[in-house]
Scaffold this active site. Structure first.
Site, PDB file in Angstrom:
ATOM      1  N   ASP A 101       0.779  -1.388   0.049  1.00  0.00           N
ATOM      2  CA  ASP A 101       0.360  -0.271  -0.160  1.00  0.00           C
ATOM      3  C   ASP A 101       1.296   1.678   0.261  1.00  0.00           C
ATOM      4  O   ASP A 101       1.696   1.370   1.306  1.00  0.00           O
ATOM      5  CB  ASP A 101      -1.000   0.092   1.479  1.00  0.00           C
TER       6      ASP A 101
ATOM      7  N   LYS B  93      32.236  32.031  18.031  1.00  0.00           N
ATOM      8  CA  LYS B  93      32.152  32.318  16.701  1.00  0.00           C
ATOM      9  C   LYS B  93      33.069  31.143  15.717  1.00  0.00           C
ATOM     10  O   LYS B  93      34.042  31.671  15.855  1.00  0.00           O
ATOM     11  CB  LYS B  93      32.404  33.650  15.432  1.00  0.00           C
TER      12      LYS B  93
ATOM     13  N   ARG C   6      -3.027  42.768   9.012  1.00  0.00           N
ATOM     14  CA  ARG C   6      -3.499  41.487   9.520  1.00  0.00           C
ATOM     15  C   ARG C   6      -2.704  40.256  10.435  1.00  0.00           C
ATOM     16  O   ARG C   6      -1.183  40.422   9.878  1.00  0.00           O
ATOM     17  CB  ARG C   6      -3.769  40.956   8.553  1.00  0.00           C
ATOM     18  N   ALA C   7      -3.270  39.555  11.052  1.00  0.00           N
ATOM     19  CA  ALA C   7      -2.305  38.837  12.037  1.00  0.00           C
ATOM     20  C   ALA C   7      -1.883  37.533  11.854  1.00  0.00           C
ATOM     21  O   ALA C   7      -1.877  36.390  11.358  1.00  0.00           O
ATOM     22  CB  ALA C   7      -3.133  38.062  13.580  1.00  0.00           C
TER      23      ALA C   7
END
Length: 828
Positions: free
Chosen positions: A48, A232, A773-774
């Site tokens: 499957d 770094k 818009r959120a």
């Protein structure tokens, strides 16, 4: 998940879940792109094959199993959709039940479409790229022409020609015949034998690649207890995705470099039995015990030891941690990695709180590259952000190789490389580098240069003494260069070659220029942006609104702070007020920012500054509730202070609540429809309303759709306006049923445009013009003219800066307030 539940009706109808242990398909979490192959010894042995799509597993029964030989065309019979939680199912389905027999989890992984999947399902030509334990590379599913009597769709599963194809040996893939989840064979599963090993999460999707956060180069060490300092590292940035024994290692640009870093796969696979997404750096130590890029290149070439320094945890067991503060992510990472020996290939990157200058001085004294400063309270932000800063002891970065000068001492190799960066789309000459190369490095590099040779120079501005004998190459390779300083015209002084960068593209590499570290209150927005934190703070002070935590990120992905949002509303206030003043409001509040919990608030329960007013409105049951309303910038900024990311307005004003002053149709497309369909529908609705005497104005909603708005004289009341809107939408659906629907359910929307008329009833709201818009990307709802609609690419394409710029220009709704039109008596 309503859509998925509808698709699972056939699956559930065929099974008695009191008898079978198969999942009933509740509400599992979606990963978005898993695929699974289950070996199924039912009436007839088959495999499957299942792909996650539309919230379910689309399924085919492959009678002979997959083959990696492109010449083999395996019959794949389409079966009913399965629930997502079926992807982890392994066991025995009782005899007498549908599909009775043993099921093995034979393969599991992720997939991605090579071509648009919705069109592929429709046309019957679906092409996918698989990344599983066993099935890999490109595959095609081709639907066969239906024959009389066919009860199911017959498809063919075919391997495409790629590096994973095996001509003439396609069935060899089936030789490995144990579960990828438990290691059991079919007979062991059938007998219920417990697994020898149980890797809980190999039956989970491998975490998806996430674009890493990048540090901003600055020239001063930041001060404050909220900064953590790390060394770094001098190596390759790496995002490590782990799910049990499966490990994928990605470069910062998402390229799969698992094979290059193969020695780290085994140690990383032992980090967790679950799943994790870890951000880190791959390095190699030189003889002095320091990470060194040249040593790393040599280690990758000759198989030397590598070490993975883990410094951030982005996901754990399917749950994203990116919205958590760095200190919480670090704690979770420390718990995951645990205590390690010094020689271990996996190491936890240590950090020091505060004392940044002391850390920096000690690292520079040790001859290392520099430090990374990270804000302890900050979320993880993909892309370059100022919550991560890098301060270098020596100057170094990548440069684009544009050519070379022949050596006069050694025939056939270069003496120096000519370097450039890309500034404003053009290559700019940065000098040449002739030191830092071994003889072998020169020979290896020369082969790359010869393969990229071109006749003409890819840039201008190279001094004549350099260009006279230069050999030019197509600018596709990057060199890591250390140097002491730059001349006034940007040419490098005392450059030294450190290594070739193969993990980054050459396109877009610009000269890094350090910026000054600023305090949170004076931090400015992205260079070149028109909206700044300073402007927002000043606007709030002038309006009498106190902004607490002005540097709080409300849109992490775009770096939009509370102060910048205040600056936006100060910029658009004059354009916005005519459409929002005195209208009752509903608010979408996200106090923790867009990426955290948001909620819809209709009633004024207190807590807002004086700029936000209340109006008492009688509800249907006779009780009275306080609703929000505003009439100035102070009201908008009072909302910003309380985390309001969306302002929604009623269709009527406070002085006559029962009589709307506008009619709104929201065009909401089903998933998969093109935005061109939305635009076409908006024009159709415009023309139909014009035919019955209504002038309309369009608005991009900042979401997926368009609002078509008709201003009204306040004569009709809510029931009459709703009845008109309902009748108009239903008439559209009846006359063009293949195109429109007026039914709210997801099932009815399949392949159609939902004409939402429900905003035209008492108490319902619609997004206000110029409201943010959120949503991801910080889009804005923006008024449009009908002439602009043709060139519009998407409804959420207006950023804060773009919307603010429009607000100061010509009004696209010119004449809106002067329109005098009543509700027509008919919609036909």
């Amino acid at each position: 998940m309503a859509r998925a539940r509808d698709l699972l009706d056939e699956y559930r109808a065929k099974r008695d879940f009191a008898q079978t242990s198969e999942p009933d398909g509740g509400t599992p979490s979606e990963s978005g792109n898993i695929f699974v192959v289950q070996k199924h010894d039912a009436t007839r042995l088959h495999y499957d094959f299942r792909l996650e799509y539309e919230g379910v597993l689309k399924s085919w029964a492959v009678t002979r199993g997959p083959s990696t030989d492109p010449a083999d065309k395996r019959l794949a019979v389409r079966t009913e959709d399965h629930p997502l939680d079926y992807a982890t199912f392994e066991g025995t389905i009782p005899k007498g039940q549908y599909g009775g027999g043993t099921v093995m989890l034979w393969d599991f992984g992720t997939w991605e479409p090579i071509e648009e999947p919705k069109a592929g399902f429709k046309s019957g030509k679906l092409k996918v790229r698989l990344d599983g334990e066993r099935m890999k590379g490109d595959w095609a599913l081709i639907r066969m022409k239906a024959k009389p009597g066919d009860k199911r769709e017959n498809w063919l599963l075919i391997k495409e020609h790629d590096s994973f194809a095996t001509d003439g040996k396609g069935e060899a893939i089936l030789d490995t015949d144990t579960s990828v989840s438990t290691g059991r064979a079919m007979d062991a599963i059938a007998s219920g034998k417990k697994p020898k090993r149980l890797t809980k999460s190999t039956a989970k999707a491998l975490p998806k690649f996430v674009e890493p956060q990048l540090a901003t180069l600055v020239d001063d060490v930041p001060v404050g207890k909220d900064w953590l300092f790390e060394m770094k590292y001098d190596g390759y940035r790496c995002i490590a995705a782990i799910s049990g024994d499966t490990v994928k290692l990605y470069t910062r640009h998402g390229h799969d470099w698992t094979e290059k870093f193969a020695s780290l796969v085994a140690p990383l696979s032992k980090v967790t039995k679950g799943s994790a997404l870890i951000d880190g750096e791959i390095c190699a130590f030189n003889a002095d015990g320091k990470t060194d890029f040249s040593t790393l290149k040599a280690a990758l070439s000759d198989g030397g030891p590598l070490v993975f320094f883990a410094f951030d945890l982005l996901e754990r067991d399917g749950k994203s941690l990116r919205n958590l503060p760095l200190v919480d992510r670090k704690k979770a990472l420390e718990e995951l990695i645990g205590t390690r020996e010094r020689h271990d290939a996996i190491q936890l990157s240590p950090d020091i709180e505060g004392k940044g200058q002391e850390v920096f001085d000690a690292i520079c004294k040790a001859g290392l590259e520099g430090v990374i400063a990270k804000k302890a309270s900050a979320e993880y932000l993909s892309g370059r952000a100022k919550t991560w800063l890098k301060i270098k002891c020596t100057l170094r970065q990548e440069f684009i190789i544009v050519g070379w000068s022949p050596s006069e001492k050694r025939k056939g190799v270069f003496a120096s490389l000519l370097l450039a960066t890309e500034e404003d789309g053009k290559l700019v000459y940065r000098g040449r580098v002739g030191t830092g190369f071994s003889d072998q490095t020169r020979e290896d590099l020369q082969k790359l240069l010869d393969a990229a040779a071109r006749k003409s120079a890819p840039l201008t501005g190279v001094p004549s003494q350099m260009s006279r004998n230069a050999r030019w190459v197509t600018p596709r390779h990057l060199a890591e260069i250390a140097y002491t300083e730059q001349t006034p015209d940007g040419v490098l002084r005392h450059p030294s070659f450190l290594g070739l960068r193969e993990d980054k593209p050459a396109k877009g590499v610009a000269l890094e220029k350090p910026t000054k570290v600023t305090s949170p209150r004076t931090k400015r927005s992205t260079p070149g942006a028109k909206l700044t934190d300073d402007a927002g703070i000043a606007a709030a002070e002038k309006a009498g609104i106190k902004l607490t935590s002005p540097d709080k990120l409300l849109y992490p992905g775009q770096g939009v702070t509370k102060a910048k949002l205040a600056a936006y509303y100060a910029a658009v206030v004059d354009a916005m007020l005519p459409y929002i003043t005195d209208h009752p409001l509903s608010l979408v509040r996200c106090p923790g920012g867009r990426a955290k919990q948001c909620f819809f608030q209709k009633h004024d329960t207190g807590g807002f500054s004086q700029g936000m007013h209340s109006i008492a409105i009688t509800e249907k049951d006779g009780t009275s509730d306080d609703y929000f309303t505003l009439n100035g910038l102070d009201g908008l900024l009072a909302g910003v202070q309380m985390g309001v990311l969306e302002f929604h307005i009623w269709g009527s004003r406070r002085d006559d609540i029962e009589k709307p002053d506008r009619l709104v149709f929201d065009i909401d497309p089903d998933e998969g429809l093109d935005f061109a369909d939305v635009k076409s529908a908006a024009l159709d609705i415009r023309d139909r309303l014009a035919d019955i005497g209504l002038k309309t104005f369009p608005m991009a909603t900042g979401g997926k759709g368009i609002h078509v708005i008709a201003p009204l004289t306040r004569s009709a009341e809510w029931p009459e306006v709703k009845a008109f809107a309902s009748g108009f939408a239903k008439h559209l659906a009846e006359t063009q049923p293949d195109r429109y629907t007026a039914t709210l359910s997801k099932k009815a929307r399949k392949g159609k445009l939902f004409v939402d008329y429900l905003r035209n009833e008492r108490g319902s709201t619609a997004i206000a013009p110029y409201s943010t818009r959120a949503r991801e990307g910080a889009p804005c709802a923006v008024p449009l003219s009908w002439d602009e609609l043709d060139d519009l690419k998407q409804a959420n394409g207006f950023s804060l800066d773009a919307a603010a710029e429009r607000a100061t220009g010509p009004d696209p709704w010119q004449g809106y307030g002067k329109v005098r039109q009543s509700l027509p008596k008919t919609f036909k």
